[in-house]
Each structure stands twice: as structure tokens, then as C-alpha cells.
Design a protein around this motif. Structure first.
Motif, PDB file in Angstrom:
ATOM      1  N   VAL A  40       0.851  -1.178   0.000  1.00 27.30           N
ATOM      2  CA  VAL A  40       0.000   0.000   0.000  1.00 27.30           C
ATOM      3  C   VAL A  40       0.894   1.237   0.000  1.00 27.30           C
ATOM      4  CG1 VAL A  40      -0.177  -0.026   2.524  1.00 27.30           C
ATOM      5  CG2 VAL A  40      -1.890   1.170   1.177  1.00 27.30           C
ATOM      6  N   SER A  41       0.578   2.203  -0.855  1.00 28.28           N
ATOM      7  CA  SER A  41       1.474   3.341  -1.045  1.00 28.28           C
ATOM      8  C   SER A  41       1.354   4.379   0.064  1.00 28.28           C
ATOM      9  CB  SER A  41       1.196   4.007  -2.396  1.00 28.28           C
ATOM     10  OG  SER A  41      -0.143   4.475  -2.459  1.00 28.28           O
ATOM     11  N   ARG A  42       0.170   4.483   0.681  1.00 27.18           N
ATOM     12  CA  ARG A  42      -0.009   5.494   1.720  1.00 27.18           C
ATOM     13  C   ARG A  42      -1.068   5.040   2.714  1.00 27.18           C
ATOM     14  NH1 ARG A  42      -1.992  11.266  -0.174  1.00 27.18           N
ATOM     15  NH2 ARG A  42      -4.026  10.239  -0.113  1.00 27.18           N
ATOM     16  N   PHE A  43      -0.775   5.203   3.994  1.00 32.94           N
ATOM     17  CA  PHE A  43      -1.772   4.918   5.017  1.00 32.94           C
ATOM     18  C   PHE A  43      -1.459   5.753   6.249  1.00 32.94           C
ATOM     19  CE2 PHE A  43       1.656   1.913   5.675  1.00 32.94           C
ATOM     20  CZ  PHE A  43       1.796   1.807   7.052  1.00 32.94           C
ATOM     21  N   VAL A  44      -2.468   5.972   7.071  1.00 34.12           N
ATOM     22  CA  VAL A  44      -2.286   6.668   8.341  1.00 34.12           C
ATOM     23  C   VAL A  44      -2.463   5.657   9.463  1.00 34.12           C
ATOM     24  CG1 VAL A  44      -2.985   8.917   7.463  1.00 34.12           C
ATOM     25  CG2 VAL A  44      -4.718   7.374   8.394  1.00 34.12           C
ATOM     26  N   PHE A  45      -1.910   5.965  10.630  1.00 34.63           N
ATOM     27  CA  PHE A  45      -1.984   5.027  11.744  1.00 34.63           C
ATOM     28  C   PHE A  45      -1.668   5.754  13.047  1.00 34.63           C
ATOM     29  CE2 PHE A  45       2.335   5.079  10.236  1.00 34.63           C
ATOM     30  CZ  PHE A  45       3.150   4.876  11.339  1.00 34.63           C
ATOM     31  N   THR A  46      -1.909   5.068  14.153  1.00 34.50           N
ATOM     32  CA  THR A  46      -1.590   5.577  15.483  1.00 34.50           C
ATOM     33  C   THR A  46      -0.281   4.963  15.953  1.00 34.50           C
ATOM     34  OG1 THR A  46      -3.946   5.760  16.019  1.00 34.50           O
ATOM     35  CG2 THR A  46      -2.397   5.787  17.863  1.00 34.50           C
ATOM     36  N   SER A  47       0.583   5.776  16.553  1.00 37.41           N
ATOM     37  CA  SER A  47       1.855   5.256  17.047  1.00 37.41           C
ATOM     38  C   SER A  47       2.229   5.928  18.359  1.00 37.41           C
ATOM     39  CB  SER A  47       2.970   5.494  16.020  1.00 37.41           C
ATOM     40  OG  SER A  47       4.213   5.000  16.504  1.00 37.41           O
ATOM     41  N   THR A  48       2.913   5.154  19.212  1.00 30.76           N
ATOM     42  CA  THR A  48       3.474   5.698  20.452  1.00 30.76           C
ATOM     43  C   THR A  48       4.990   5.798  20.353  1.00 30.76           C
ATOM     44  OG1 THR A  48       3.613   3.494  21.474  1.00 30.76           O
ATOM     45  CG2 THR A  48       1.579   4.747  21.824  1.00 30.76           C
ATOM     46  N   ARG A  49       5.528   5.862  19.133  1.00 33.21           N
ATOM     47  CA  ARG A  49       6.987   5.891  18.963  1.00 33.21           C
ATOM     48  C   ARG A  49       7.619   7.107  19.635  1.00 33.21           C
ATOM     49  NH1 ARG A  49       8.021   5.100  13.134  1.00 33.21           N
ATOM     50  NH2 ARG A  49       6.196   3.775  13.339  1.00 33.21           N
ATOM     51  N   ASP A  50       6.850   8.164  19.830  1.00 28.44           N
ATOM     52  CA  ASP A  50       7.332   9.330  20.575  1.00 28.44           C
ATOM     53  C   ASP A  50       6.638   9.422  21.928  1.00 28.44           C
ATOM     54  OD1 ASP A  50       9.180  10.380  18.624  1.00 28.44           O
ATOM     55  OD2 ASP A  50       7.434  10.855  17.408  1.00 28.44           O
ATOM     56  N   ARG A  51       6.338   8.256  22.497  1.00 30.80           N
ATOM     57  CA  ARG A  51       5.765   8.057  23.833  1.00 30.80           C
ATOM     58  C   ARG A  51       4.264   8.311  23.875  1.00 30.80           C
ATOM     59  NH1 ARG A  51       9.678   7.161  27.581  1.00 30.80           N
ATOM     60  NH2 ARG A  51      11.804   7.739  27.014  1.00 30.80           N
ATOM     61  N   ASN A  52       3.801   9.431  23.382  1.00 31.39           N
ATOM     62  CA  ASN A  52       2.380   9.736  23.419  1.00 31.39           C
ATOM     63  C   ASN A  52       1.702   9.187  22.169  1.00 31.39           C
ATOM     64  OD1 ASN A  52       0.086  11.017  24.562  1.00 31.39           O
ATOM     65  ND2 ASN A  52       0.288  12.684  23.092  1.00 31.39           N
ATOM     66  N   GLU A  53       0.409   8.860  22.265  1.00 31.17           N
ATOM     67  CA  GLU A  53      -0.334   8.441  21.076  1.00 31.17           C
ATOM     68  C   GLU A  53      -0.464   9.615  20.111  1.00 31.17           C
ATOM     69  OE1 GLU A  53      -3.430   4.811  21.906  1.00 31.17           O
ATOM     70  OE2 GLU A  53      -4.118   6.846  22.276  1.00 31.17           O
ATOM     71  N   GLU A  54       0.093   9.468  18.923  1.00 33.40           N
ATOM     72  CA  GLU A  54      -0.008  10.484  17.881  1.00 33.40           C
ATOM     73  C   GLU A  54      -0.361   9.805  16.568  1.00 33.40           C
ATOM     74  OE1 GLU A  54       0.039  13.562  18.582  1.00 33.40           O
ATOM     75  OE2 GLU A  54       1.243  13.804  20.399  1.00 33.40           O
ATOM     76  N   ILE A  55      -0.755  10.611  15.587  1.00 32.11           N
ATOM     77  CA  ILE A  55      -1.151  10.093  14.285  1.00 32.11           C
ATOM     78  C   ILE A  55      -0.048  10.382  13.271  1.00 32.11           C
ATOM     79  CG2 ILE A  55      -2.836  10.294  12.407  1.00 32.11           C
ATOM     80  CD1 ILE A  55      -4.909  10.934  14.608  1.00 32.11           C
TER      81      ILE A  55
END
Length: 412
Positions: A155-170
């Protein structure tokens, strides 16, 4: 290194600055090489023959070798193999390209430096093989083998939730680019791309002190709060024409489904039961959702005007998170019928259920892409990552790599 009853070579417990070079690692009953642990770093894996192992040729887990993303081969000709690397790859890294009958590295074809995020290896390319590459950072960190070429189209583009910077961000993944869309002290999650053009995102945010629905562009701007009730609002999903949003709210005391009209900001209650309802998904004039009306979670369908309630699943297991296929003929969902939460599919009438993954690890958040793949979140390799799989099942391709949790994908 061969015929081990487990991993061929195990690096763990802070092993660092190890050089694994010039070995033959084959026929082991698990991974060829496993690098595990957040302090197990700077381990170089170069110029080896790694093939015919039961597990992965090289596996990174739990932060091993900093979980660096592998290269992606994009072109193969009789004499040149080329591809791309992650945009954060440090200077002086290099790529090694291999050929194999399966998903490892039986034959080293050559290596290449990286220029402007791309690599190119000149070699006499053997025909009828799969081609893979590994990335080696200057500090020694080495990636897993990248996806095989010929590629399963990603898939060329998708959005998701991540805690890679500690807080839940999009975040948005576009090719090899990772773009952070929200940056707020409050959690932001559950992003859903608009159906027609994928240019808008509805999501849930706590930035007003309560879970509410918000909207933004895919650039992360044009931010607008859509709901502002005293009770939580969550689980948004777009209508096919992008003019309405179905969501779950507890504003009347019980988690029920509501519809927000974006043109006049009116909100209509869709379900009125004593049971908990979650995870609505809209296709045509029908909305699929999960409900505990019969004690456990089952999947139901209702017309967008509230009529025609139909139960699709009725088993002792819990079935949740239904999502329609692009043509409306199938529904992907989550079920624990085989013991752990897995991704399943069924016909839109509830028949012909099938477990796509069948792993002992939790999996959730199915999402169909416009061209018929299914994205989902899984812990099959340690932390929560996002994968892509065909609706017929088979091997899944990992799309994210992070020490944080990556979940809730949405794609067009």
C-alpha cells in the motif's frame, strides 16, 4: 552453523559490537540469526550464506539492532538490482543484495553504497530466484532481510496511530517517508481517511479533556473539533459520500451508535439498546458494527436509517471490528474463535468464515485497501506493528518498524 534445534545464532542480553561474517547458517529449526533486546545493538551481519532455516534468516525483536528497517528492492534486470532505503538511514551505510529460493540469502550478489536514499548493485543476476537486501549502518546495526522481489505490491499510503514518541499520535506512511501529523500532549488516535479522495482524516482526541471527534487534512492542518459532549465519543467511520460520520457515544449513558451530519452538524442516534455497541463501518446504505446484545461480542448490520437490523455472527467466540471490502461482498473482522484474536473474513451475509492469520499472537484493526489487501496490527514479531496480507491469506508483509506501538491503520 546448522541443524540447531532452535536459533542458529542468538544475540541477546546486551550483546553488542559483534561481527558475524562469512558464515554458512542453514537448516536450523528456528531463525538463522536472532537479535533481541533494546541494548543488543551494533551487531554487524555481513557476507553470510543464510538459507533453509525454519524461521526468518535474520530476525530483530524487542529493539535488537535498533529495529532498523530493511531496504526495498524496486527493480531487477539481468545485470542490475536497485532499490530504496528508509529516509533516516545514516550516511556511510551500505546494502547487501542476495538471491534465494525463499525469503533468506543463499547467494550474495553484491553490495552498494547509498546515494540520495537509493542503492544499485551490478551483478550477473540468477534467474528464477527471489531477491532480498539487508541494510548495514556504520555502527554495525544490520536489518532483517527486506521483502522479496518480485514484490507483493505494498500500500502506497496509510495513516496510523503510534506511540513511537511516547504519546499516542497520528502518523502517515507514504512510500518510505514517515510524516507525523499530530503533536499534542493529549492522546490522538483512531484515524480514518475520507473515502472519496483520502484528503481528510477524522480521528479521536483527548485535547479538549474528553474523547471527542476531530477532523484535519492529511497535512495535519485545517484542524476542527466535530463533537463536544460531556461523555466520550469514539470509533468514527465515514459514510461513503464523506458527508456523514457514524461513531460511538456514551452521551445517553450506554455506548450506542450515532450519526453526525457534517453539513448541518446534527447528530442522530442510530441504535438504542441496553448492550454495548462498538466499531461501526459504513458501506452503501448499511453499517456493520459489533454488539454484546447476546452476552458476547457478535457482528450485526443495520441500515443507515436504523431499520433492518441483522445479526451476522452467532458463536461462543467474540467477533469485533468489522470492516467492509471495497465491493461490499466480504467483511474482515477480529475473532478469538481459535484461542487468540486473529483476523478473519466472511461473506457479507455472515457465511464462509475464514481465519487468515492463525498465529498465537494477538491481531486486530483490520482495514481493507482500495486494491483489495487487508492491513492489520499484530504482535507476531514482538511489539505492535502494522502488516499487509492478501484476503486469501498467506504470508504477511510488515509495513512499520518502531519501538513504540503501531496500530489502527487506515488506507485507501
Amino acid at each position: 552453523v546448522r541443524y540447531s534445534k532452535g536459533v542458529g545464532i542468538l544475540l541477546t542480553d546486551g550483546a553488542h559490537d559483534t561481527l558475524i561474517c562469512g558464515n554458512v547458517i542453514t537448516d536450523n529449526h528456528s531463525d538463522g540469526i536472532l537479535v533481541s533486546g533494546p541494548s543488543t545493538v551494533n551487531n554487524a551481519i555481513i557476507s553470510n550464506i543464510i538459507t533453509d532455516n525454519t524461521g526468518k534468516g535474520i530476525r530483530l525483536e524487542n529493539g535488537g539492532n535498533r529495529m532498523i528497517p530493511p531496504p526495498i528492492i524496486t527493480s531487477v534486470s539481468p545485470h542490475i538490482i536497485s532499490g530504496t532505503v528508509d529516509e533516516n538511514t545514516p550516511k556511510d551505510s551500505h546494502v547487501e543484495v542476495y538471491a534465494d529460493d525463499e525469503d533468506e540469502g543463499a547467494e550474495l550478489l553484491g553490495s552498494s553504497s547509498i546515494r540520495r536514499g537509493e542503492f544499485s548493485v551490478s551483478a550477473d543476476v540468477p534467474q528464477g530466484k527471489k531477491y532480498h537486501a539487508i541494510l548495514v549502518h556504520p555502527n554495525g546495526d544490520t536489518s532483517e532481510f527486506g521483502p522479496a522481489y518480485p514484490l507483493i505490491r505494498r500500500v502506497s499510503r496509510f495513516v496510523f496511530t503510534s506511540t513511537r514518541d511516547r504519546n499516542e499520535e497520528i502518523y502517515m506512511k507514504s512510500g518510505n517517508r514517515l510524516i507525523r501529523l499530530t503533536d499534542n500532549e493529549a492522546p490522538d488516535n483512531t484515524p480514518k481517511l475520507s473515502p472519496a479522495d483520502g484528503r481528510k482524516i477524522v480521528f479521536v482526541s483527548m485535547r479538549s479533556g474528553n474523547p471527542d471527534l476531530w477532523k484535519m487534512s492529511i497535512r495535519g492542518d485545517e484542524l476542527k473539533q466535530l463533537t463536544n459532549a460531556q461523555a466520550p465519543d469514539y470509533d468514527p467511520a465515514w459514510s461513503p459520500d464523506g458527508r456523514r460520520i457514524v461513531f460511538v457515544s456514551e452521551r445517553d449513558g450506554n455506548p450506542d451508535l450515532y450519526i453526525l451530519n457534517l453539513e448541518d452538524n446534527t447528530i442522530t442516534r442510530l441504535t438504542q439498546t441496553q448492550a454495548e455497541e462498538r466499531y461501526p463501518c459504513w458501506h452503501g446504505d448499511k453499517i456493520a458494527f459489533a454488539s454484546k446484545q447476546n452476552g458476547n461480542w457478535d457482528i450485526f448490520v443495520v441500515n443507515a436509517d436504523g431499520t433492518g437490523l441483522t445479526q451476522l455472527t452467532n458463536s461462543p467466540a467474540n467477533e469485533t471490528q468489522p470492516v467492509w471490502s471495497p465491493d461490499g461482498g466480504e467483511i474482515a473482522f477480529v475473532s478469538d474463535a481459535d484461542g487468540s484474536e486473529d483476523i478473519w473474513t466472511m461473506k457479507a451475509d455472515g457465511t464462509m468464515t475464514r481465519n487468515l492469520a492463525e498465529t498465537p499472537y494477538p491481531e486486530k484493526d483490520p482495514c481493507w485497501t482500495r486494491d483489495g489487501f487487508i492491513l492489520f496490527s499484530s504482535q507476531r514479531e514482538g511489539g505492535w506493528e502494522i502488516y499487509q496480507i492478501k484476503p486469501s491469506g498467506g504470508n504477511a508483509t510488515r509495513l512499520t518498524t518502531s519501538l513504540g506501538e503501531n496500530t489502527q491503520p487506515s488506507a485507501k
